[in-house]
Design a protein around this motif. Structure first.
Motif, mmCIF file in Angstrom:
data_model
loop_
_atom_site.group_PDB
_atom_site.id
_atom_site.type_symbol
_atom_site.label_atom_id
_atom_site.label_comp_id
_atom_site.label_asym_id
_atom_site.label_seq_id
_atom_site.Cartn_x
_atom_site.Cartn_y
_atom_site.Cartn_z
ATOM 1 N N SER A 23 0.465 -2.070 3.292
ATOM 2 C CA SER A 23 1.286 -2.016 2.077
ATOM 3 C C SER A 23 2.764 -2.194 2.402
ATOM 4 O O SER A 23 3.486 -2.896 1.697
ATOM 5 N N THR A 27 5.032 -5.324 1.110
ATOM 6 C CA THR A 27 6.193 -5.066 0.264
ATOM 7 C C THR A 27 7.503 -5.462 0.932
ATOM 8 O O THR A 27 8.421 -5.954 0.266
ATOM 9 N N THR A 86 5.187 3.283 -0.824
ATOM 10 C CA THR A 86 4.077 2.370 -0.525
ATOM 11 C C THR A 86 2.758 3.113 -0.374
ATOM 12 O O THR A 86 1.697 2.499 -0.411
#
Length: 90
Positions: A23, A27, A86
Motif C-alpha cells: 500500500s 501510494t 496506508t
C-alpha cells in the motif's frame, strides 16, 4: 569535543503493528523502492532530504542519513501519518 561534528544519525523505531508495504509503495511510488524478492524492506526517500527510511512489514523502521534530532522527529511524524493512513488506521 569541539573538533567533532555530526554527519549521520541512525534511528530505529518499532510501530508494533504489521505494515502494508504494498500500500505504501502504491501510494508513494515516486519515493519508494520495494522489491521483496531482493530485499524484505521498502526503501523510502522522504522529500528533498538525504534521509533513507527502511520500512519492514514487521513494524520496524530504520532511518539513516539524519543530521539532527529535529529532522528525525519531523520525518518520524510524517512516516507515522503515512503508515497509519496506508494501513487504514486513521
Amino acid at each position: 569535543m569541539k573538533h567533532y561534528s555530526i554527519r549521520n544519525l541512525v534511528a530505529v523505531c518499532n510501530f508494533n503493528l504489521p505494515i502494508r508495504l504494498e500500500s505504501i509503495n502504491f501510494t508513494y511510488r515516486e519515493s519508494c523502492m520495494y522489491e521483496p524478492e531482493v530485499f524484505p524492506g521498502l526503501i523510502f526517500r522522504p522529500g528533498n532530504t538525504k534521509v533513507v527510511a527502511m520500512i519492514f512489514m514487521t513494524g520496524r523502521v530504520v532511518l539513516t542519513g539524519l543530521k539532527s534530532i529535529q529532522e528525525m522527529e519531523r520525518i518520524h511524524n510524517n512516516l507515522t501519518y503515512m503508515i497509519l493512513n496506508t494501513n487504514n488506521l486513521i
